[in-house]
Write a protein that holds these residues in place. Structure first.
Motif, PDB file in Angstrom:
ATOM      1  N   ASN A  53      -2.508   2.764  11.930  1.00  0.00           N
ATOM      2  CA  ASN A  53      -2.919   3.575  10.771  1.00  0.00           C
ATOM      3  C   ASN A  53      -3.316   2.745   9.557  1.00  0.00           C
ATOM      4  OD1 ASN A  53      -0.358   2.720  10.166  1.00  0.00           O
ATOM      5  ND2 ASN A  53       0.539   4.751   9.934  1.00  0.00           N
ATOM      6  N   GLY A  54      -3.484   1.434   9.729  1.00  0.00           N
ATOM      7  CA  GLY A  54      -4.117   0.627   8.697  1.00  0.00           C
ATOM      8  C   GLY A  54      -3.215   0.066   7.618  1.00  0.00           C
ATOM      9  N   GLU A  55      -1.907   0.087   7.818  1.00  0.00           N
ATOM     10  CA  GLU A  55      -1.014  -0.436   6.778  1.00  0.00           C
ATOM     11  C   GLU A  55      -1.148  -1.955   6.628  1.00  0.00           C
ATOM     12  OE1 GLU A  55       0.902   1.393   4.576  1.00  0.00           O
ATOM     13  OE2 GLU A  55      -0.350   2.947   5.474  1.00  0.00           O
ATOM     14  N   LEU A  56      -1.122  -2.686   7.726  1.00  0.00           N
ATOM     15  CA  LEU A  56      -1.345  -4.125   7.645  1.00  0.00           C
ATOM     16  C   LEU A  56      -2.779  -4.426   7.245  1.00  0.00           C
ATOM     17  CD1 LEU A  56      -0.492  -7.075   8.065  1.00  0.00           C
ATOM     18  CD2 LEU A  56      -0.979  -6.789  10.508  1.00  0.00           C
ATOM     19  N   SER A  57      -3.705  -3.626   7.705  1.00  0.00           N
ATOM     20  CA  SER A  57      -5.127  -3.821   7.391  1.00  0.00           C
ATOM     21  C   SER A  57      -5.368  -3.849   5.885  1.00  0.00           C
ATOM     22  CB  SER A  57      -5.964  -2.708   8.017  1.00  0.00           C
ATOM     23  OG  SER A  57      -5.622  -2.478   9.354  1.00  0.00           O
ATOM     24  N   ALA A  58      -4.705  -2.961   5.162  1.00  0.00           N
ATOM     25  CA  ALA A  58      -4.895  -2.900   3.712  1.00  0.00           C
ATOM     26  C   ALA A  58      -4.483  -4.209   3.047  1.00  0.00           C
ATOM     27  CB  ALA A  58      -4.096  -1.729   3.147  1.00  0.00           C
ATOM     28  N   MET A  59      -3.452  -4.848   3.563  1.00  0.00           N
ATOM     29  CA  MET A  59      -3.011  -6.121   3.006  1.00  0.00           C
ATOM     30  C   MET A  59      -3.942  -7.252   3.417  1.00  0.00           C
ATOM     31  SD  MET A  59       1.106  -5.656   3.537  1.00  0.00           S
ATOM     32  CE  MET A  59       1.552  -7.121   2.603  1.00  0.00           C
ATOM     33  N   LEU A  60      -4.397  -7.233   4.661  1.00  0.00           N
ATOM     34  CA  LEU A  60      -5.347  -8.251   5.104  1.00  0.00           C
ATOM     35  C   LEU A  60      -6.646  -8.180   4.301  1.00  0.00           C
ATOM     36  CD1 LEU A  60      -4.914  -7.940   8.974  1.00  0.00           C
ATOM     37  CD2 LEU A  60      -4.205  -9.871   7.560  1.00  0.00           C
ATOM     38  N   ALA A  61      -7.047  -6.972   3.936  1.00  0.00           N
ATOM     39  CA  ALA A  61      -8.294  -6.781   3.189  1.00  0.00           C
ATOM     40  C   ALA A  61      -8.280  -7.514   1.859  1.00  0.00           C
ATOM     41  CB  ALA A  61      -8.550  -5.293   2.974  1.00  0.00           C
ATOM     42  N   GLU A  62      -7.093  -7.725   1.296  1.00  0.00           N
ATOM     43  CA  GLU A  62      -6.979  -8.429   0.021  1.00  0.00           C
ATOM     44  C   GLU A  62      -7.168  -9.934   0.166  1.00  0.00           C
ATOM     45  OE1 GLU A  62      -3.226  -7.424  -1.633  1.00  0.00           O
ATOM     46  OE2 GLU A  62      -3.664  -5.281  -1.808  1.00  0.00           O
ATOM     47  N   ARG A  63      -7.181 -10.414   1.409  1.00  0.00           N
ATOM     48  CA  ARG A  63      -7.229 -11.861   1.647  1.00  0.00           C
ATOM     49  C   ARG A  63      -8.516 -12.308   2.328  1.00  0.00           C
ATOM     50  NH1 ARG A  63      -1.850 -13.933   1.977  1.00  0.00           N
ATOM     51  NH2 ARG A  63      -2.813 -15.959   2.400  1.00  0.00           N
ATOM     52  N   CYS A  64      -9.539 -11.453   2.369  1.00  0.00           N
ATOM     53  CA  CYS A  64     -10.746 -11.838   3.108  1.00  0.00           C
ATOM     54  C   CYS A  64     -12.001 -11.222   2.497  1.00  0.00           C
ATOM     55  CB  CYS A  64     -10.621 -11.431   4.578  1.00  0.00           C
ATOM     56  SG  CYS A  64     -10.595  -9.658   4.868  1.00  0.00           S
ATOM     57  N   GLU A  65     -13.137 -11.765   2.919  1.00  0.00           N
ATOM     58  CA  GLU A  65     -14.433 -11.253   2.491  1.00  0.00           C
ATOM     59  C   GLU A  65     -14.934 -10.141   3.406  1.00  0.00           C
ATOM     60  OE1 GLU A  65     -15.615 -12.380  -0.343  1.00  0.00           O
ATOM     61  OE2 GLU A  65     -13.877 -13.715  -0.418  1.00  0.00           O
ATOM     62  N   SER A  66     -14.503 -10.155   4.669  1.00  0.00           N
ATOM     63  CA  SER A  66     -14.947  -9.163   5.642  1.00  0.00           C
ATOM     64  C   SER A  66     -13.832  -8.934   6.653  1.00  0.00           C
ATOM     65  CB  SER A  66     -16.219  -9.641   6.352  1.00  0.00           C
ATOM     66  OG  SER A  66     -16.577  -8.764   7.403  1.00  0.00           O
ATOM     67  N   LEU A  67     -13.522  -7.670   6.933  1.00  0.00           N
ATOM     68  CA  LEU A  67     -12.451  -7.328   7.869  1.00  0.00           C
ATOM     69  C   LEU A  67     -12.964  -6.294   8.861  1.00  0.00           C
ATOM     70  CD1 LEU A  67      -9.485  -7.261   8.848  1.00  0.00           C
ATOM     71  CD2 LEU A  67      -9.040  -5.560   7.052  1.00  0.00           C
ATOM     72  N   LEU A  68     -12.810  -6.612  10.146  1.00  0.00           N
ATOM     73  CA  LEU A  68     -13.124  -5.673  11.215  1.00  0.00           C
ATOM     74  C   LEU A  68     -11.816  -5.228  11.856  1.00  0.00           C
ATOM     75  CD1 LEU A  68     -14.943  -4.169  13.238  1.00  0.00           C
ATOM     76  CD2 LEU A  68     -15.043  -6.302  14.566  1.00  0.00           C
ATOM     77  N   CYS A  69     -11.577  -3.921  11.836  1.00  0.00           N
ATOM     78  CA  CYS A  69     -10.385  -3.343  12.455  1.00  0.00           C
ATOM     79  C   CYS A  69     -10.802  -2.483  13.641  1.00  0.00           C
ATOM     80  CB  CYS A  69      -9.622  -2.460  11.468  1.00  0.00           C
ATOM     81  SG  CYS A  69      -9.144  -3.280   9.943  1.00  0.00           S
ATOM     82  N   GLN A  70     -10.013  -2.532  14.699  1.00  0.00           N
ATOM     83  CA  GLN A  70     -10.257  -1.693  15.865  1.00  0.00           C
ATOM     84  C   GLN A  70      -8.958  -1.030  16.298  1.00  0.00           C
ATOM     85  OE1 GLN A  70     -11.785  -4.178  18.997  1.00  0.00           O
ATOM     86  NE2 GLN A  70     -13.882  -4.099  18.261  1.00  0.00           N
ATOM     87  N   ASP A  71      -9.110   0.139  16.920  1.00  0.00           N
ATOM     88  CA  ASP A  71      -7.983   0.754  17.608  1.00  0.00           C
ATOM     89  C   ASP A  71      -8.513   1.602  18.748  1.00  0.00           C
ATOM     90  OD1 ASP A  71      -4.815   1.019  16.847  1.00  0.00           O
ATOM     91  OD2 ASP A  71      -5.520   2.696  18.069  1.00  0.00           O
ATOM     92  N   LEU A  72      -7.701   1.701  19.789  1.00  0.00           N
ATOM     93  CA  LEU A  72      -8.053   2.482  20.965  1.00  0.00           C
ATOM     94  C   LEU A  72      -8.041   3.982  20.682  1.00  0.00           C
ATOM     95  CD1 LEU A  72      -8.369   2.678  24.128  1.00  0.00           C
ATOM     96  CD2 LEU A  72      -5.874   2.603  24.230  1.00  0.00           C
ATOM     97  N   ASN A  73      -7.159   4.407  19.789  1.00  0.00           N
ATOM     98  CA  ASN A  73      -6.915   5.829  19.559  1.00  0.00           C
ATOM     99  C   ASN A  73      -7.802   6.389  18.448  1.00  0.00           C
ATOM    100  OD1 ASN A  73      -5.077   7.951  17.877  1.00  0.00           O
ATOM    101  ND2 ASN A  73      -4.817   8.195  20.089  1.00  0.00           N
ATOM    102  N   ASP A  74      -8.437   7.520  18.707  1.00  0.00           N
ATOM    103  CA  ASP A  74      -9.363   8.088  17.724  1.00  0.00           C
ATOM    104  C   ASP A  74      -8.665   8.542  16.443  1.00  0.00           C
ATOM    105  OD1 ASP A  74      -8.076  10.168  19.028  1.00  0.00           O
ATOM    106  OD2 ASP A  74      -9.847  11.441  19.178  1.00  0.00           O
ATOM    107  N   LYS A  75      -7.444   9.064  16.561  1.00  0.00           N
ATOM    108  CA  LYS A  75      -6.730   9.485  15.356  1.00  0.00           C
ATOM    109  C   LYS A  75      -6.320   8.280  14.522  1.00  0.00           C
ATOM    110  CE  LYS A  75      -2.973  12.356  13.621  1.00  0.00           C
ATOM    111  NZ  LYS A  75      -1.818  13.232  13.953  1.00  0.00           N
ATOM    112  N   ALA A  76      -5.903   7.203  15.177  1.00  0.00           N
ATOM    113  CA  ALA A  76      -5.566   5.981  14.448  1.00  0.00           C
ATOM    114  C   ALA A  76      -6.777   5.469  13.679  1.00  0.00           C
ATOM    115  CB  ALA A  76      -5.055   4.917  15.415  1.00  0.00           C
ATOM    116  N   VAL A  77      -7.946   5.525  14.306  1.00  0.00           N
ATOM    117  CA  VAL A  77      -9.175   5.092  13.649  1.00  0.00           C
ATOM    118  C   VAL A  77      -9.454   5.949  12.421  1.00  0.00           C
ATOM    119  CG1 VAL A  77     -11.685   4.939  13.899  1.00  0.00           C
ATOM    120  CG2 VAL A  77     -10.194   4.057  15.700  1.00  0.00           C
TER     121      VAL A  77
END
Length: 199
Positions: A53-77
């Motif tokens: 659900n993107g909790e770690l993603s939000a923190m990673l986004a603060e440390r990079c110029e470009s972030l690609l996130c993937q998940d198998l589950n459509d609801k998670a996406v």
């Protein structure tokens, strides 16, 4: 065998936060430790499979110029897209690893709580694709729960043993507690980008 997509569908049907990433102190502290272990202040291009659900993603986004996130589950996406909707440098897509591994090189690949949901063969393929996708100074951040998980053919120790055997990178940091292990691997033997020290 790798866990079926139905397994994750049932979890996300029951809750928007099936692993309590948003509410448990254990999860928040673990994310803080993961980000603290990154030796570089910023990364150019980051890939995070199994973003949930993107909790770690939000923190990673603060440390990079470009972030690609993937998940198998459509609801998670959908949940991750909503969580990260105000960050134009972040893209979230539905995909399965290792089959839908993205093209191009990444400066950081984050393998968090994903390895044991795959069987050993699929996990080895993920490791191979990780190596092929790392930039010359790229790094791999890996974190996994150490206790057995019902239905999983591997546990966290199996997952990290395979990383140690197959990554052929420099392990710069290892942190282990009773519940999880956290490691950072790099193509470079240096813990920081030396050029950054003179900025």
């Amino acid at each position: 065998m790798s866990m079926s997509p139905d397994y994750f569908q049932q979890l996300f049907n029951a809750s928007d936060d099936p692993w309590s990433f948003r509410t448990r102190w254990y999860e928040k502290r673990k994310r803080d430790l993961m980000l603290a272990m990154l030796p570089r202040q910023r990364y150019q291009r980051v890939f995070e499979p199994a973003c949930a659900n993107g909790e770690l993603s939000a923190m990673l986004a603060e440390r990079c110029e470009s972030l690609l996130c993937q998940d198998l589950n459509d609801k998670a996406v959908t949940l991750s897209q909503h969580r990260l909707r105000q960050l134009p440098h972040v893209r979230v897509e539905q995909a399965s690893i290792p089959e839908d591994w993205p093209h191009g090189l990444f400066d950081l690949i984050v393998l968090s709580e994903v390895g044991y949901f795959l069987d050993a063969k699929a996990w080895h393929q993920v490791i191979e694709k990780t190596l092929l996708s790392l930039s010359p100074e790229g790094g791999v951040l890996a974190c996994h729960w150490l206790h057995p998980i019902d239905g999983c053919s591997q546990d966290g120790r199996d997952v990290h043993s395979a990383l140690a055997e197959r990554l052929h990178l420099h392990r710069l940091v290892r942190h282990e507690e009773a519940d999880f292990v956290l490691e950072y691997w790099s193509r470079s033997p240096h813990s920081i980008d030396l050029a950054e020290t003179f900025d």
